[in-house]
Design a protein around this motif. Structure first.
Motif, PDB file in Angstrom:
ATOM      1  N   LEU A 254       0.820  -1.202   0.000  1.00  0.00           N
ATOM      2  CA  LEU A 254       0.000   0.000   0.000  1.00  0.00           C
ATOM      3  C   LEU A 254       0.861   1.263   0.000  1.00  0.00           C
ATOM      4  N   LEU A 255       1.951   1.256   0.770  1.00  0.00           N
ATOM      5  CA  LEU A 255       2.823   2.430   0.812  1.00  0.00           C
ATOM      6  C   LEU A 255       3.573   2.621  -0.509  1.00  0.00           C
ATOM      7  N   GLU A 256       3.829   1.536  -1.195  1.00  0.00           N
ATOM      8  CA  GLU A 256       4.491   1.626  -2.496  1.00  0.00           C
ATOM      9  C   GLU A 256       3.536   2.170  -3.557  1.00  0.00           C
ATOM     10  N   GLU A 257       2.271   1.782  -3.466  1.00  0.00           N
ATOM     11  CA  GLU A 257       1.279   2.180  -4.474  1.00  0.00           C
ATOM     12  C   GLU A 257       0.812   3.625  -4.293  1.00  0.00           C
ATOM     13  N   ILE A 258       0.706   4.032  -3.060  1.00  0.00           N
ATOM     14  CA  ILE A 258      -0.010   5.281  -2.759  1.00  0.00           C
ATOM     15  C   ILE A 258       0.974   6.393  -2.410  1.00  0.00           C
ATOM     16  N   LYS A 259       0.854   7.502  -3.099  1.00  0.00           N
ATOM     17  CA  LYS A 259       1.810   8.601  -2.938  1.00  0.00           C
ATOM     18  C   LYS A 259       1.198   9.834  -2.272  1.00  0.00           C
ATOM     19  N   ASP A 260      -0.135  10.007  -2.340  1.00  0.00           N
ATOM     20  CA  ASP A 260      -0.695  11.224  -1.771  1.00  0.00           C
ATOM     21  C   ASP A 260      -0.634  11.193  -0.242  1.00  0.00           C
ATOM     22  N   ASP A 261      -0.392  12.347   0.335  1.00  0.00           N
ATOM     23  CA  ASP A 261      -0.110  12.450   1.764  1.00  0.00           C
ATOM     24  C   ASP A 261      -1.253  11.948   2.639  1.00  0.00           C
ATOM     25  N   LYS A 262      -2.486  12.278   2.281  1.00  0.00           N
ATOM     26  CA  LYS A 262      -3.616  11.919   3.146  1.00  0.00           C
ATOM     27  C   LYS A 262      -3.792  10.405   3.243  1.00  0.00           C
ATOM     28  N   THR A 263      -3.637   9.705   2.106  1.00  0.00           N
ATOM     29  CA  THR A 263      -3.805   8.251   2.133  1.00  0.00           C
ATOM     30  C   THR A 263      -2.613   7.581   2.811  1.00  0.00           C
ATOM     31  N   ARG A 264      -1.419   8.098   2.551  1.00  0.00           N
ATOM     32  CA  ARG A 264      -0.243   7.564   3.242  1.00  0.00           C
ATOM     33  C   ARG A 264      -0.396   7.736   4.751  1.00  0.00           C
ATOM     34  N   PHE A 265      -0.933   8.878   5.145  1.00  0.00           N
ATOM     35  CA  PHE A 265      -1.168   9.119   6.565  1.00  0.00           C
ATOM     36  C   PHE A 265      -2.071   8.033   7.150  1.00  0.00           C
ATOM     37  N   ALA A 266      -3.155   7.699   6.429  1.00  0.00           N
ATOM     38  CA  ALA A 266      -4.098   6.682   6.910  1.00  0.00           C
ATOM     39  C   ALA A 266      -3.427   5.321   7.039  1.00  0.00           C
ATOM     40  N   ILE A 267      -2.578   4.980   6.069  1.00  0.00           N
ATOM     41  CA  ILE A 267      -1.910   3.672   6.096  1.00  0.00           C
ATOM     42  C   ILE A 267      -0.884   3.621   7.224  1.00  0.00           C
ATOM     43  N   LEU A 268      -0.132   4.697   7.396  1.00  0.00           N
ATOM     44  CA  LEU A 268       0.845   4.749   8.486  1.00  0.00           C
ATOM     45  C   LEU A 268       0.145   4.681   9.834  1.00  0.00           C
ATOM     46  N   ASN A 269      -0.975   5.377   9.959  1.00  0.00           N
ATOM     47  CA  ASN A 269      -1.784   5.306  11.173  1.00  0.00           C
ATOM     48  C   ASN A 269      -2.164   3.854  11.473  1.00  0.00           C
ATOM     49  N   HIS A 270      -2.611   3.159  10.432  1.00  0.00           N
ATOM     50  CA  HIS A 270      -3.009   1.760  10.627  1.00  0.00           C
ATOM     51  C   HIS A 270      -1.824   0.890  11.017  1.00  0.00           C
TER      52      HIS A 270
ATOM     53  N   ARG B  54       8.514   4.899  10.483  1.00  0.00           N
ATOM     54  CA  ARG B  54       7.155   5.222  10.058  1.00  0.00           C
ATOM     55  C   ARG B  54       6.489   6.213  11.016  1.00  0.00           C
ATOM     56  N   LEU B  55       6.854   6.167  12.281  1.00  0.00           N
ATOM     57  CA  LEU B  55       6.365   7.168  13.232  1.00  0.00           C
ATOM     58  C   LEU B  55       6.898   8.549  12.860  1.00  0.00           C
ATOM     59  N   THR B  56       8.167   8.596  12.480  1.00  0.00           N
ATOM     60  CA  THR B  56       8.773   9.866  12.066  1.00  0.00           C
ATOM     61  C   THR B  56       8.078  10.421  10.829  1.00  0.00           C
ATOM     62  N   GLU B  57       7.776   9.544   9.857  1.00  0.00           N
ATOM     63  CA  GLU B  57       7.069  10.015   8.669  1.00  0.00           C
ATOM     64  C   GLU B  57       5.685  10.541   9.034  1.00  0.00           C
ATOM     65  N   LEU B  58       5.010   9.873   9.957  1.00  0.00           N
ATOM     66  CA  LEU B  58       3.687  10.339  10.379  1.00  0.00           C
ATOM     67  C   LEU B  58       3.806  11.718  11.037  1.00  0.00           C
ATOM     68  N   GLU B  59       4.825  11.891  11.872  1.00  0.00           N
ATOM     69  CA  GLU B  59       5.034  13.198  12.509  1.00  0.00           C
ATOM     70  C   GLU B  59       5.273  14.285  11.459  1.00  0.00           C
ATOM     71  N   GLU B  60       6.027  13.940  10.425  1.00  0.00           N
ATOM     72  CA  GLU B  60       6.293  14.909   9.355  1.00  0.00           C
ATOM     73  C   GLU B  60       5.013  15.249   8.584  1.00  0.00           C
ATOM     74  N   LEU B  61       4.165  14.249   8.366  1.00  0.00           N
ATOM     75  CA  LEU B  61       2.902  14.494   7.681  1.00  0.00           C
ATOM     76  C   LEU B  61       1.966  15.351   8.537  1.00  0.00           C
ATOM     77  N   VAL B  62       2.022  15.150   9.851  1.00  0.00           N
ATOM     78  CA  VAL B  62       1.230  15.984  10.754  1.00  0.00           C
ATOM     79  C   VAL B  62       1.676  17.437  10.637  1.00  0.00           C
ATOM     80  N   ALA B  63       2.980  17.630  10.577  1.00  0.00           N
ATOM     81  CA  ALA B  63       3.513  18.993  10.439  1.00  0.00           C
ATOM     82  C   ALA B  63       3.035  19.653   9.145  1.00  0.00           C
ATOM     83  N   LYS B  64       2.786  18.816   8.108  1.00  0.00           N
ATOM     84  CA  LYS B  64       2.298  19.342   6.829  1.00  0.00           C
ATOM     85  C   LYS B  64       0.773  19.489   6.813  1.00  0.00           C
ATOM     86  N   GLY B  65       0.120  18.960   7.860  1.00  0.00           N
ATOM     87  CA  GLY B  65      -1.336  19.040   7.918  1.00  0.00           C
ATOM     88  C   GLY B  65      -2.049  18.008   7.087  1.00  0.00           C
ATOM     89  N   ALA B  66      -1.365  16.868   6.807  1.00  0.00           N
ATOM     90  CA  ALA B  66      -1.949  15.840   5.937  1.00  0.00           C
ATOM     91  C   ALA B  66      -3.179  15.169   6.546  1.00  0.00           C
TER      92      ALA B  66
END
Length: 602
Positions: free
Chosen positions: A428-444, A586-598
């Protein structure tokens, strides 16, 4: 409200006619096997008379075990699909009794086998070379020599099998059939009866008040029946400690892990490593608090989705995604996955009285059936992929090993399932590039890691503590269990136990506490799977071949040796450290996405 069983579409129910055409066919086989067990009693006292006797008796024992297993699987699955049906309660009780009768009948086997010297066994193998087919089977038996009792004592223990299992069976009936949870309001204001199956959906609801109401409603029942649950769990722990002491093990944990030849240090290393990395969990909890905008984070907020994206899968979509994801293992693996869908190995939907949760089951002579309680969530997609991992492990093992090695140890079981989960995340992380969906997958993923590695280790600590407490003479009252569990939960999550009073009752609803040191293997399995998934996705064809060979190995070797050949050394903490590195990345990436408001709308 959950449907009645007869309201579920046939293609959403497993087809157990492949096991027994009818209940009458089950009854007929039950009578035959019961009679054969009566006849087998005459074998006692003659196991070591000759090489031929050893071979014949071994074959008879395994052949009857194979048939008892099939009888039990049918009865238990029929009961699980609706635990309120008296007929299938009766079938399961009869199957359980048959298992006890089998154990009693062949209780002579191990004590008599232990009387053979190494020299005598070697001579027998020369005389009857077919005995070499059972070399590893015999080797494992001999490793337990110090813990096998006399034939009379073994028969006595085997005869008490139903009594020893009574606490766990009482818990299952109480928790799945008798307990009725309150009715609460859903998001549309409709009255919905809370069930085991829909509870997690309420915990994942975005409206905090709904989560709170479901949480408090569920635990009001466990509060009400806490003394009964304490008695069933406490009695079960006493059984484990009694059996360990009777067999001259130093502890219940030593006895449980010895079954799979796992050093206790593997358990201790897990607990030590997880405790060392608890700051990562606290960091994630604090991020969750920030994203949700909640100052007083409660345990009922731990499953709330952090993403505004409603990322769901219908069952049909999940089937397609499962096939697409698991094709990485090659055509042989994929063909069996497709068969599981086409041939109705899976009981998909929730119905009244159905056992909660999910599992993969079956026996050597059946398909590797799966039980689900489907809801259209990302989590349920992962559950399907998880159980498919178990079922493919079972299928490859049964196809490539004789019955004597046609199962696999509990220690290895969770690796195949969670490898599939990790590969799905990678896919899923390989297929999906948009921030909002990546955020959902990382959350999961992070929630899954929390729920598997951190949470199951928390369970393991609790389980070990209550066994040690009982062995030391402490009475496992509900008050003791509540306090112990609340303290552990506070240590793991950094959330005040005083401000989360309901969580003290969570131990009462966990069926795995009756499984005798099972839960720690979820954690070790997930960590090993994280390492293996990396090899499968980014490694060589040989890495995939090694993995498939692990699936095919069954019980033909010791678990640590089987998984070592797949590329994981579980005798040290390296595989755990690598898993925590992935979690932190992956936690770090989620934190970075939060900073971007994803995670925000818009």
């Amino acid at each position: 409200m959950a449907k009645n069983r007869n309201e579920i579409a046939e293609d959403r129910k497993w087809d157990l006619t492949s096991v027994f055409d009818t209940d009458q066919a089950w009854d007929d086989e039950y009578e035959v096997v019961s009679k054969e067990l009566d006849d087998a009693k005459k074998l006692a006292g003659h196991l070591t008379d000759s090489a031929a006797s050893l071979l014949a008796t071994t074959k008879i024992e395994l052949a009857i075990a194979q048939r008892v297993e099939k009888l039990y699987v049918y009865a238990s699955m029929k009961n699980d699909q609706d635990t309120t049906v008296a007929k299938y309660q009766e079938l399961q009780a009869k199957a359980t009794a048959l298992y006890a009768k089998f154990g009693e009948t062949f209780a002579f086997y191990e004590p008599e086998f232990m009387t053979l010297t190494d020299g005598e066994l070697a001579e027998f193998k020369v005389e009857v070379p077919e005995l070499n087919d059972f070399n590893h089977f015999f080797e494992k038996l001999l490793s337990k020599k110090a813990h096998v009792l006399s034939s009379a004592e073994e028969a006595l223990l085997a005869g008490a099998g139903e009594i020893f299992g009574a606490s766990a069976e009482t818990f299952e009936i109480l928790d799945n059939a008798d307990i009725i949870f309150p009715t609460i309001k859903d998001s549309e204001g409709n009255d919905v009866q809370l069930t085991h199956g829909n509870y997690i959906s309420f915990m994942e609801n975005k409206v905090r008040e709904i989560r709170k109401n479901a949480y408090q409603a569920l635990y009001s029942i466990y509060n009400q029946f806490q003394n009964t649950y304490a008695k069933t769990l406490g009695s079960n722990v006493k059984v484990h400690n009694f059996q360990a002491k009777t067999r001259k093990y130093s502890s219940a944990r030593a006895a449980a892990l010895a079954e799979n030849h796992i050093p206790e240090s593997v358990f201790d290393t897990l607990v030590e490593s997880v405790n060392k990395h608890l700051p990562l969990l606290h960091r994630y909890v604090n991020l969750r608090k920030e994203i949700l905008g909640i100052n007083d984070l409660k345990m009922y907020d731990m499953y709330a989705p952090l993403s505004d994206l409603d990322y769901k899968f219908t069952y049909d979509q999940a089937v397609d995604k499962t096939i697409d994801t698991l094709k990485i293992f090659g055509p042989d693996y994929l063909e069996r996955v497709k068969r599981s869908f086409d041939e109705r190995w899976i009981d998909v939907e929730e119905n009244k009285g159905k056992r909660s949760g999910a599992y993969s089951g079956g026996s050597y002579d059946t398909d590797a059936f799966m039980l689900l309680n489907w809801h259209d969530t990302l989590d349920n997609l992962f559950t399907l992929v998880h159980e498919m991992g178990h079922s493919m492990h079972s299928t490859f093992t049964r196809e490539n090993q004789p019955y004597v090695y046609g199962d696999y140890s509990i220690f290895l079981a969770e690796i195949a399932s969670t490898t599939n989960e990790n590969i799905l995340t990678e896919t899923l992380l390989e297929e999906i590039k948009d921030d909002k969906t990546r955020f959902a997958i990382l959350n999961h993923y992070l929630d899954g890691f929390r729920g598997t590695v951190f949470r199951q280790t928390q369970f393991a600590e609790f389980e070990h503590d209550i066994h040690e407490a009982d062995a030391a003479g402490t009475v496992l009252t509900s008050e003791f269990l509540n306090n112990l569990y609340a303290d552990l939960n506070e240590k793991y999550y950094g959330i005040s136990k005083e401000e989360n009073p309901e969580i003290q009752y969570e131990w009462a609803r966990i069926p795995h506490f009756y499984y005798n040191y099972y839960v720690f293997q979820y954690s070790t399995g997930f960590a090993a799977a994280s390492y293996l998934a990396e090899k499968i996705v980014h490694g060589t064809e040989q890495d995939k071949e090694n993995y498939l060979n692990y699936l095919k190995a069954g019980n033909s070797d010791y678990p640590l040796d089987v998984i070592a050949r797949a590329g994981v050394d579980m005798t040290n903490s390296v595989y755990l450290d690598e898993a925590f590195k992935v979690f932190e990345t992956r936690l770090t990436e989620l934190e970075e996405l939060v900073a971007k408001g994803a995670h925000l709308n818009g």
